[in-house]
Design an enzyme around this catalytic site. Structure first.
Site, PDB file in Angstrom:
ATOM      1  N   TYR A 152      -4.329  -3.946   9.807  1.00 35.25           N
ATOM      2  CA  TYR A 152      -3.195  -3.025   9.699  1.00 35.25           C
ATOM      3  C   TYR A 152      -2.729  -2.566  11.079  1.00 35.25           C
ATOM      4  CZ  TYR A 152      -0.847   1.229   7.794  1.00 35.25           C
ATOM      5  OH  TYR A 152       0.030   2.216   7.455  1.00 35.25           O
ATOM      6  N   HIS A 169       2.813   1.401  11.290  1.00 31.84           N
ATOM      7  CA  HIS A 169       2.904   2.858  11.179  1.00 31.84           C
ATOM      8  C   HIS A 169       2.247   3.619  12.328  1.00 31.84           C
ATOM      9  CE1 HIS A 169       3.478   1.839   6.714  1.00 31.84           C
ATOM     10  NE2 HIS A 169       4.644   2.135   7.239  1.00 31.84           N
ATOM     11  N   ALA A 196       6.907   0.078  -2.626  1.00 37.15           N
ATOM     12  CA  ALA A 196       6.035   1.211  -2.911  1.00 37.15           C
ATOM     13  C   ALA A 196       6.798   2.111  -3.875  1.00 37.15           C
ATOM     14  CB  ALA A 196       5.660   1.942  -1.634  1.00 37.15           C
ATOM     15  N   ARG A 197       7.879   2.749  -3.371  1.00 38.99           N
ATOM     16  CA  ARG A 197       8.585   3.715  -4.204  1.00 38.99           C
ATOM     17  C   ARG A 197       9.174   3.115  -5.491  1.00 38.99           C
ATOM     18  NH1 ARG A 197      12.031   6.343   0.550  1.00 38.99           N
ATOM     19  NH2 ARG A 197      11.896   4.178   1.233  1.00 38.99           N
ATOM     20  N   PRO A 207       0.822  -1.203   0.000  1.00 41.50           N
ATOM     21  CA  PRO A 207       0.000   0.000   0.000  1.00 41.50           C
ATOM     22  C   PRO A 207       0.865   1.266   0.000  1.00 41.50           C
ATOM     23  CG  PRO A 207      -0.799  -1.590   1.614  1.00 41.50           C
ATOM     24  CD  PRO A 207       0.494  -2.124   1.107  1.00 41.50           C
ATOM     25  N   ASP A 220       9.985   3.807   8.037  1.00 40.05           N
ATOM     26  CA  ASP A 220       9.719   2.812   7.003  1.00 40.05           C
ATOM     27  C   ASP A 220      10.144   3.336   5.631  1.00 40.05           C
ATOM     28  OD1 ASP A 220       8.717   0.495   5.876  1.00 40.05           O
ATOM     29  OD2 ASP A 220       6.670   1.245   5.736  1.00 40.05           O
ATOM     30  N   CYS A 273       7.481  11.739  -3.911  1.00 41.49           N
ATOM     31  CA  CYS A 273       6.186  11.051  -4.040  1.00 41.49           C
ATOM     32  C   CYS A 273       5.391  11.104  -2.741  1.00 41.49           C
ATOM     33  CB  CYS A 273       6.401   9.603  -4.451  1.00 41.49           C
ATOM     34  SG  CYS A 273       7.566   8.731  -3.390  1.00 41.49           S
ATOM     35  N   CYS A 283       0.350   5.779  -0.377  1.00 45.29           N
ATOM     36  CA  CYS A 283      -0.544   6.926  -0.560  1.00 45.29           C
ATOM     37  C   CYS A 283      -0.332   7.557  -1.924  1.00 45.29           C
ATOM     38  CB  CYS A 283      -0.277   7.962   0.512  1.00 45.29           C
ATOM     39  SG  CYS A 283      -0.771   7.331   2.094  1.00 45.29           S
ATOM     40  N   TYR A 315      -3.857   3.503   2.246  1.00 41.32           N
ATOM     41  CA  TYR A 315      -4.618   3.195   3.438  1.00 41.32           C
ATOM     42  C   TYR A 315      -6.057   3.655   3.259  1.00 41.32           C
ATOM     43  CZ  TYR A 315      -3.381   7.788   5.700  1.00 41.32           C
ATOM     44  OH  TYR A 315      -3.179   9.101   6.033  1.00 41.32           O
ATOM     45  N   ASP A 369      14.377  24.448 -15.193  1.00 39.92           N
ATOM     46  CA  ASP A 369      14.819  25.552 -14.338  1.00 39.92           C
ATOM     47  C   ASP A 369      15.013  26.842 -15.121  1.00 39.92           C
ATOM     48  OD1 ASP A 369      14.811  23.995 -12.042  1.00 39.92           O
ATOM     49  OD2 ASP A 369      16.839  23.263 -12.396  1.00 39.92           O
ATOM     50  N   GLU A 379      -5.885  -2.111   2.219  1.00 41.24           N
ATOM     51  CA  GLU A 379      -5.308  -1.875   3.542  1.00 41.24           C
ATOM     52  C   GLU A 379      -6.314  -1.101   4.405  1.00 41.24           C
ATOM     53  OE1 GLU A 379      -0.983  -0.516   5.121  1.00 41.24           O
ATOM     54  OE2 GLU A 379      -2.068   1.006   4.006  1.00 41.24           O
TER      55      GLU A 379
HETATM   56  P1  ADP Z   1      17.323  21.690 -15.574  1.00 43.92           P
HETATM   57  O1  ADP Z   1      17.166  21.313 -14.124  1.00 43.92           O
HETATM   58  O2  ADP Z   1      16.279  22.623 -16.030  1.00 43.92           O
HETATM   59  O3  ADP Z   1      17.484  20.504 -16.455  1.00 43.92           O
HETATM   60  P2  ADP Z   1      20.209  22.159 -15.224  1.00 43.92           P
HETATM   61  O4  ADP Z   1      20.791  23.380 -14.619  1.00 43.92           O
HETATM   62  O5  ADP Z   1      20.309  20.902 -14.468  1.00 43.92           O
HETATM   63  O6  ADP Z   1      18.709  22.525 -15.650  1.00 43.92           O
HETATM   64  O7  ADP Z   1      20.909  21.886 -16.595  1.00 43.92           O
HETATM   65  C1  ADP Z   1      21.149  22.882 -17.511  1.00 43.92           C
HETATM   66  C2  ADP Z   1      22.290  22.410 -18.412  1.00 43.92           C
HETATM   67  O8  ADP Z   1      22.353  23.284 -19.518  1.00 43.92           O
HETATM   68  C3  ADP Z   1      23.650  22.469 -17.743  1.00 43.92           C
HETATM   69  O9  ADP Z   1      24.311  21.225 -17.887  1.00 43.92           O
HETATM   70  C4  ADP Z   1      24.406  23.571 -18.524  1.00 43.92           C
HETATM   71  O10 ADP Z   1      25.789  23.300 -18.624  1.00 43.92           O
HETATM   72  C5  ADP Z   1      23.726  23.552 -19.855  1.00 43.92           C
HETATM   73  N1  ADP Z   1      23.725  24.823 -20.596  1.00 43.92           N
HETATM   74  C6  ADP Z   1      23.373  26.042 -20.117  1.00 43.92           C
HETATM   75  N2  ADP Z   1      23.467  26.982 -21.084  1.00 43.92           N
HETATM   76  C7  ADP Z   1      23.874  26.336 -22.212  1.00 43.92           C
HETATM   77  C8  ADP Z   1      24.151  26.751 -23.540  1.00 43.92           C
HETATM   78  N3  ADP Z   1      23.989  28.017 -23.903  1.00 43.92           N
HETATM   79  N4  ADP Z   1      24.568  25.816 -24.432  1.00 43.92           N
HETATM   80  C9  ADP Z   1      24.680  24.520 -24.076  1.00 43.92           C
HETATM   81  N5  ADP Z   1      24.438  24.087 -22.825  1.00 43.92           N
HETATM   82  C10 ADP Z   1      24.032  24.961 -21.900  1.00 43.92           C
HETATM   83 FE1  SF4 Z   2      11.511   7.242  -5.656  1.00 42.84          FE
HETATM   84 FE2  SF4 Z   2      11.684   9.878  -5.502  1.00 42.84          FE
HETATM   85 FE3  SF4 Z   2      10.058   8.710  -7.293  1.00 42.84          FE
HETATM   86 FE4  SF4 Z   2       9.438   8.632  -4.737  1.00 42.84          FE
HETATM   87  S1  SF4 Z   2       9.604  10.457  -6.013  1.00 42.84           S
HETATM   88  S2  SF4 Z   2       9.376   6.947  -6.163  1.00 42.84           S
HETATM   89  S3  SF4 Z   2      11.417   8.445  -3.790  1.00 42.84           S
HETATM   90  S4  SF4 Z   2      12.266   8.619  -7.245  1.00 42.84           S
END
Ligand code: ADP
Ligand code: SF4
Length: 682
Positions: A169, A172, A318-319, A29, A264, A348, A31, A61, A645, A103
């Site tokens: 159960y 936990h 689970a995971r 089980p 757990d 998760c 969540c 659960y 990002d 569960e």
């Molecule tokens: P995300 O989490 O969004 O995937 P990351 O910061 O983990 O972002 O990864 C961004 C990647 O992009 C890094 O490996 C970085 O070196 C690469 N990067 C950033 N700018 C450039 C660019 N202009 N040309 C090629 N690669 C780049």
């Molecule tokens: Fe595993 Fe993280 Fe995915 Fe949860 S979120 S199943 S801990 S990889």
């Protein structure tokens, strides 16, 4: 490919009382944050697990009565409408030949009943464990009789819904465990005192359940045999063992683990695969019934070893089943290297606490099976021949390339550095994050053999190069950079001069900068980075102070069940912790800290500050391109999209999801419904 005969034992059927599981893969089980609020989404998700080869797929659960309500949308079996909802899930599981397990749950001291407003019941009258200002009523004989009646009614409803396995159960820390535990049970009647008395309710529940299922379903007992509470709790070599000995042959299957949930489901920062073995290994020695247990198992060799060495009969997960619903199929089809291994981050788990649908760092389709129609292993072939240029090979870029490659798209993935993985490669060199590198490794291993995906390392691209290539689709996954000015949640205006040589960021620390001590780490991010950086600097031998406006270190990790472990570790390493304060100024030698309540300031001397507050998206390239539509048109570029990002800094799970989503939606018709919602109809 044929299955490796070494793994045959994992595919042997096993009897669980009157029913037979087709193999040894048991989704215990877990969540989902969907529960009774999203029965269709839940059913589709569990159905995909069954399709992926799990021999048993359990519910999360499932509350047996309105007087056990923890305010989250978990499942319930309170009435006929619940039976109908659960039947959809059972049907989805049966469609793929798996057994469905339910569960049954009663929280007792662990529920404040915020939704139903029923008075919570417990073995004693005490404040409930969540910080709700309410106490339980100590259950008298009439309450115990009523509780047994509710449990029985829920067993009958579970059978009506079609379940093959029904849980009693006692894990936990929920009600039956509260009766077992000396910490919570100081009753003087026949339900308190000796272990036999404290186990009376559990024995009665098992007997009631067995009678009610009447050979139509297997009875599973989930028992936490160890609480890590010393003598005040159950211990694997004390009362935990005595209990299994006492009830040894009553269930059809023992599901054993350690309690509570945070023990757990420990994160990979604190435990590795098969960590529960020392606690549960005795169980098979004292019962003839089959035993299932968990240990974030992702390696088929470890699984085989658990069975061959007589630790477990079934591999509970689970995971690992969330990260890869097709884990059993991949072993069966002789391709274990394709397993998307769980990284143990507990993203998760977070969503249950937040009452929102489950998500997973490794598996972007988790929770989206019904809502978006996403399948973890199936993705539509490309709709056109447009090649795609992806800039940046972090988690967003890598997942985008992987998923597009699976669609048959021509992909060009350019990465500035020699190493693929972006932030994952950098962060996993910090203390305790090593296992997260699986996010990178899974994707790189998938991409490199794909003829459709061309990977270019050491290839920093500017706008001129992107235009020159002229690939019709451009994806910018260029990541983000930690800010240097101290702006975040507490400080809305800069408090640091980014030009100061004594000001550092996590990026500097990860790049190996020489940070002078003593050092102040200012954490206004509240996830893992502040504490991890503090630990690293402390490991390097510096005097470290961790300052946070929050009341505790890494406050958000309370949701991932590791906050207390992180704070303990930080303190044990000798990091000084200052909570409830913000960094309000630093001139290279003196830091000013302001109390977040009174504004009162104190001054301290530091050789350096590492500021962990927020990140700037690396979106300059995006703007150079997007702001010049004429140049794009001339180059034949139809779209420029930022993901991960670079679009909005967030968790790794969000970057993986963004990469996947781009690949799914790239050529979707304009009017295609990309998601659907479950809403209560009037
Ligand atoms: P995300 O989490 O969004 O995937 P990351 O910061 O983990 O972002 O990864 C961004 C990647 O992009 C890094 O490996 C970085 O070196 C690469 N990067 C950033 N700018 C450039 C660019 N202009 N040309 C090629 N690669 C780049
Ligand atoms: Fe595993 Fe993280 Fe995915 Fe949860 S979120 S199943 S801990 S990889």
């Amino acid at each position: 490919m044929a299955r490796d005969p070494r793994y045959d034992i994992l595919f042997e059927p096993i009897k669980i009382g009157p029913v037979t599981a087709k193999n040894r893969f048991f989704q215990v089980p877990h969540c989902t944050g969907m529960g009774h609020a999203m029965p269709r989404a839940l059913a589709a998700m569990r159905g995909v697990k069954a399709e992926g080869g799990w021999g048993v797929v359990c519910s999360e659960y499932c509350s047996i009565h309105p007087s056990s309500d923890d305010g989250t949308p978990s499942t319930s079996l309170w009435d006929e409408s619940d039976v109908r909802d659960q039947a959809i899930m059972v049907e989805a599981v049966h469609a793929h030949g798996a057994l469905a397990g339910c569960e049954l749950w009663y929280g007792g001291l662990k529920t404040g009943n915020p939704i139903t407003r029923d008075i919570p019941l417990g073995p004693v009258s005490r404040p409930v464990i969540p910080p709700d200002p309410v106490q339980t009523r100590a259950m008298d004989k009439a309450d115990i009789a009523a509780f047994r009646g509710w449990h029985l009614a829920a067993v009958e409803r579970a059978l009506q819904a079609g379940y093959d396995l029904v849980y009693v159960y006692a894990g936990h820390g929920y009600l039956p465990m509260q009766f077992l535990s000396r910490r919570f049970n100081d009753r003087s009647d026949e339900y308190g005192g000796s272990l036999e008395n404290r186990a009376r309710l559990l024995r009665e529940l098992i007997e009631d359940t067995r009678e009610a299922v009447d050979g139509k379903a297997g009875v599973v007992v989930r028992l936490a045999v160890e609480e890590l509470e010393g003598e005040s709790g159950l211990t694997a070599d004390g009362e935990g063992r005595a209990l299994v000995e006492m009830l040894a042959e009553l269930p059809d299957l023992w599901d054993v683990n350690i309690s509570t949930f945070d023990n757990d489901a420990r994160t990979s920062r604190f435990v590795k695969e098969a960590a529960q073995e020392p606690y549960v290994s005795f169980v098979k020695q004292v019962t003839t019934k089959p035993v299932v247990g968990v240990g974030r198992f992702t390696s088929p060799d470890t699984m085989v070893s658990q069975i061959k060495r007589g630790i477990l009969d079934m591999i509970g997960a689970a995971r690992p089943s969330i990260a890869d619903p097709f884990l059993p199929k991949k072993i069966e089809e002789g391709r274990p290297d394709d397993i998307r291994e769980c990284i143990g981050c507990n993203i998760c788990v977070i969503n249950h606490a937040l009452s929102s649908p489950i998500r997973c760092t490794q598996n972007p389709t988790m929770g989206e099976e019904w809502r978006k129609g996403w399948h973890p292993e199936v993705i539509a072939p490309k709709a056109n021949d447009d090649p795609v240029l992806i800039v940046g090979a972090g988690p967003a870029g890598l997942e985008c390339a992987r998923a597009l490659g699976r669609r048959g798209c021509e992909v060009h993935l350019a990465e500035s550095t020699t190493e693929l993985g972006g932030r994952v490669s950098r962060e996993t060199k910090l203390p305790s994050l090593a296992e997260w590198v699986r996010v990178r490794d899974y994707r790189v291993n998938q991409i490199l053999p794909m003829p459709e995906v061309n990977v270019y390392r050491d290839s920093h691209l500017g706008a001129a190069e992107v235009l020159e290539f002229g690939f019709p689709r451009v994806v910018l996954a260029t990541g983000a950079t930690w800010r240097r000015d101290g702006v975040g949640r507490a400080n809305r205006f800069p408090v640091l001069d980014p030009a100061l040589a004594q000001v550092f960021t996590p990026d500097d620390v990860m790049a190996g900068a020489e940070v002078p001590g003593p050092v102040l780490v200012f954490d206004d991010d509240h996830y893992y980075m502040g504490a991890v950086v503090a630990e690293k600097l402390r490991d390097d031998g510096l005097d470290v102070t961790l300052v946070t406006p929050a009341g505790v270190v890494s406050a958000w990790t309370g949701f991932s069940l590791e906050q207390h472990l992180i704070q303990t570790q930080v303190l044990e390493k000798g990091v000084e912790v200052v909570t409830g304060h913000s960094l309000s100024a630093y001139d290279g030698t003196t830091a000013e800290l302001a109390c977040v309540f009174t504004g009162k300031t104190i001054e301290r001397s530091y050789g350096a500050v590492v500021t962990v507050t927020g990140r700037h998206p690396n979106d300059a390239l995006y703007h150079l391109l997007a702001d010049d539509p004429a140049a794009l048109q001339d180059a034949g570029i139809k779209s420029v999209t930022r993901i991960g990002d670079c679009n909005a800094p967030g968790v790794i799970a969000a970057a993986v999801y963004a990469g996947h989503r781009y690949a799914r939606e790239l050529d979707a018709p304009e009017d295609a419904p990309l998601r659907r919602f479950e809403r209560a109809a009037v």
